[in-house]
Enzyme design. Structure first.
Site, PDB file in Angstrom:
ATOM      1  CG  ASP A   1      -3.597  -0.857 -31.586  1.00 12.57           C
ATOM      2  OD1 ASP A   1      -4.137   0.260 -31.710  1.00 12.57           O
ATOM      3  OD2 ASP A   1      -3.294  -1.361 -30.492  1.00 12.57           O
TER       4      ASP A   1
ATOM      5  NE  ARG B   1       1.625 -11.806 -27.750  1.00  8.37           N
ATOM      6  CZ  ARG B   1       0.411 -11.609 -28.217  1.00  8.37           C
ATOM      7  NH1 ARG B   1      -0.034 -12.349 -29.229  1.00  8.37           N
ATOM      8  NH2 ARG B   1      -0.381 -10.697 -27.710  1.00  8.37           N
TER       9      ARG B   1
ATOM     10  CG  ASP C   1       2.192  -9.557 -25.530  1.00  3.65           C
ATOM     11  OD1 ASP C   1       2.619 -10.635 -25.077  1.00  3.65           O
ATOM     12  OD2 ASP C   1       1.024  -9.173 -25.400  1.00  3.65           O
TER      13      ASP C   1
ATOM     14  CB  SER D   1      -6.403  -3.805 -23.904  1.00  2.00           C
ATOM     15  OG  SER D   1      -5.405  -4.666 -24.390  1.00  2.00           O
TER      16      SER D   1
HETATM   17  N1  ARG Z   1      -0.153  -9.814 -18.856  1.00  2.00           N
HETATM   18  C1  ARG Z   1      -0.171 -10.911 -19.748  1.00  2.00           C
HETATM   19  C2  ARG Z   1       1.199 -11.156 -20.300  1.00  2.00           C
HETATM   20  O1  ARG Z   1       2.046 -10.325 -20.215  1.00  2.00           O
HETATM   21  C3  ARG Z   1      -1.207 -10.749 -20.830  1.00  2.00           C
HETATM   22  C4  ARG Z   1      -0.850  -9.780 -21.900  1.00  2.00           C
HETATM   23  C5  ARG Z   1      -1.949  -9.633 -22.878  1.00  2.00           C
HETATM   24  N2  ARG Z   1      -1.470  -9.023 -24.072  1.00  2.00           N
HETATM   25  C6  ARG Z   1      -2.119  -8.066 -24.706  1.00  2.00           C
HETATM   26  N3  ARG Z   1      -1.543  -7.578 -25.762  1.00  2.00           N
HETATM   27  N4  ARG Z   1      -3.267  -7.631 -24.332  1.00  2.00           N
HETATM   28  O2  ARG Z   1       1.454 -12.203 -20.823  1.00  2.00           O
END
Ligand code: ARG
Length: 416
Positions: free
Chosen positions: A16, A96, A125, A176
Site C-alpha cells: 500500500d 499511532r 488507525d 494483514s
Molecule cells: N485491531 C487493532 C487496532 O485497532 C489492530 C489494528 C492493526 N492495524 C493494521 N493496520 N493492521 O488497534
C-alpha cells in the site's frame, strides 16, 4: 524557481505505502519524503529505506523510535494495565500517536504541506492518525491514498507492476498484519470467519502449546514505580527487557489472543494477537499492584483504566482527559516497587511469587499459625454492625415475599 510541494509519508515498506509513493507524487504533483518508523517491528529497515528511493521518494528516512515508544507509550500503558475489551493490549493503538507526532515533526522540518498514511477507510488507525495530526498541527493536510484511490488488491498490484514498483513478497499472504515491540496483530483471510480456528502458520512470535518446552522457565521481574527495570537481577533498559522477554515467553507459547473486537467505526472484527512480552509484564505488574495497592485503590483504578483504554483505542491520546487519567495512573504507581516471579509454561504465564518493601500483606494478620495478631473476638462486633441493615431489610421486606430470595424451596421438600 520554487520546487514542488512536499508530502511526508509514513512508509512501512509494504504494498500500500509503496504504491502510495507513486500515487501521491502523480495525483498531487508533489515530492514524497518517505518516513519509516521503527517501533520494534521485525523488518529490514535499510532495505525499506532503499525501496522508497527506488520507487521515487526524493528522500527516505528511517527513525528508530523504539525508546520513545517504550518510554512515553508502552510503559505508561503497562502502569495503567491498559487492555481493550479484556483482550487487546493496544499495541497498534499506542504506536499511532507517536507516529503522528514524528510525521508532523518531519513535515515541519522539511517544510511539507501534508502528511500521508496508508490506512484504509474501514479501520481504527485512520482515526488515530487523523485525529492526532489534527491536534498537533491543524494546518497540515492529511492524505490517505488507500482511502481515496478505490483500487482493489489486484488493481493495486497491476498499478505497481505498471509503474515498476517492486511488489513485496508478503503480498502473496492473505493476511494483514501490524507489529511493534508490544504486539502483533493478524487479520483477513480465513480469520474473517469467526468460527474458523486460526491456522498455525499465522503465528510468528509464539510457539504452539504442543511445541512449547516440557520444562517450565522461571523469570523474576523487578519493578520500580510500576516500570520493569530488571530480569533475574540484571538491570535492563526498556527495549532490551521487552526483547528478552519476547523471546523467552514466545518460546513457551505465551500471549496468543483471539478476539472479536468492537472497532470505533462501528464494525466487529476478528483479531488475532501475539504479545508474549506484554502478556508476562501485564500479569506481573498486576500481581505487584495486588500486593501494594489498597482494595479501594484497586477498585477505582479499574474504572480509570476502562476509560484510559477506550481513549487510547479511540484515537484520543492528545487530549486533556488523557492527561488527567495518566496523572492518576502515575500517582497510583508510587509504591508499585518490588519483584514478581513468573513461571512460563505451556502457553501460560503464572505468577508464583511477589514481594515489595511497600507490601500491604501482613503475615501476622493473615496467618492461621503461631504469631497471629488478628483479634477474632473483634469480628463479632464488626459483623453485628455490618449485618445490621441486612437484618433490618430482611425483616421488613424480604421475609414477607413468598417467591423472594429467602424462600428457596428444596426439591425434596416440594414433593411431600
Ligand atoms: N485491531 C487493532 C487496532 O485497532 C489492530 C489494528 C492493526 N492495524 C493494521 N493496520 N493492521 O488497534
Amino acid at each position: 524557481m520554487k520546487g514542488k510541494q512536499k508530502v511526508v509519508l509514513a512508509y512501512s515498506g509494504g504494498l500500500d505505502t509503496s504504491v502510495a509513493i507513486k500515487w501521491i507524487a502523480e495525483k498531487y504533483n508533489a515530492d514524497v519524503i518517505a518516513l519509516a518508523l521503527d517501533v520494534g517491528a521485525e523488518k529490514a529497515y535499510p532495505e525499506i529505506r532503499d525501496r522508497a528511493l527506488k520507487i521515487g521518494a526524493i528522500k527516505s528516512l528511517v527513525v528508530d523510535a523504539r525508546e520513545l515508544f517504550v518510554k512515553y507509550f508502552v510503559f505508561p500503558a503497562l502502569q495503567a494495565d491498559a487492555i481493550y475489551e479484556g483482550s487487546y493490549n493496544l499495541a497498534t493503538a499506542l504506536s499511532r500517536p507517536l507516529m503522528a507526532k514524528l510525521l508532523v515533526d518531519t513535515a515541519h522540518a522539511e517544510g511539507a504541506f501534508a502528511v500521508a498514511h496508508g490506512c484504509t477507510g474501514k479501520g481504527n488507525d485512520q482515526v488515530r492518525f487523523d485525529v492526532s495530526v489534527g491536534a498537533l498541527a491543524p494546518e497540515i493536510k492529511i492524505i490517505a491514498p488507500a482511502r481515496e484511490w478505490g483500487m482493489t488488491r489486484e488493481e493495486e498490484i497491476a498499478y505497481a507492476k505498471r509503474n515498476g514498483i517492486p511488489v513485496p513478497v508478503t503480498v502473496s499472504s492473505p493476511y494483514s498484519t501490524d507489529e511493534n515491540l508490544w504486539g502483533r496483530s493478524i487479520e483477513c483471510g480465513v480469520l474473517e470467519d469467526p468460527w474458523a480456528e486460526p491456522p498455525e502458520d499465522i503465528y510468528r512470535w509464539t510457539k504452539s502449546v504442543q511445541q512449547a518446552p516440557d520444562k517450565p522457565a522461571y523469570v523474576e521481574i523487578a519493578f520500580e514505580n510500576g516500570i520493569p527495570v530488571s530480569l533475574d537481577g540484571r538491570k535492563l533498559g526498556g527495549v532490551a527487557l521487552i526483547d528478552e522477554l519476547h523471546d523467552l515467553a514466545g518460546k513457551h507459547g505465551i500471549g496468543r489472543v483471539d478476539h472479536v473486537e468492537n472497532r470505533l467505526v462501528g464494525i466487529k472484527s476478528r483479531e488475532i494477537y501475539e504479545a508474549p512480552a506484554a502478556t508476562v509484564l501485564l500479569e506481573a505488574h498486576q500481581a505487584l499492584e495486588d500486593l501494594t495497592l489498597s482494595k479501594p485503590q484497586l477498585r477505582f483504578k479499574q474504572r480509570v483504566v476502562q476509560e484510559y483504554a477506550d481513549l487510547i483505542y479511540n484515537g484520543l491520546w492528545f487530549t486533556s482527559l488523557h492527561q488527567d487519567l495518566a496523572a492518576y495512573v502515575q500517582s497510583s504507581q508510587r509504591y508499585v516497587t518490588g519483584a514478581v516471579r513468573m513461571k512460563l509454561f505451556k502457553g501460560r504465564a503464572v505468577v508464583v511469587g511477589r514481594q515489595s518493601p511497600h507490601s500491604l500483606y501482613s503475615l501476622s494478620l493473615a496467618t492461621y499459625d503461631k504469631g497471629d495478631v488478628f483479634d477474632q473476638t473483634a469480628s463479632i462486633g464488626f459483623i453485628h454492625i455490618w449485618g445490621l441493615p441486612v437484618k433490618t431489610q430482611a425483616r421488613i421486606q424480604l421475609l414477607q415475599q413468598p417467591e423472594g430470595p429467602l424462600s428457596i424451596v428444596l426439591p425434596q421438600e416440594k414433593k411431600s
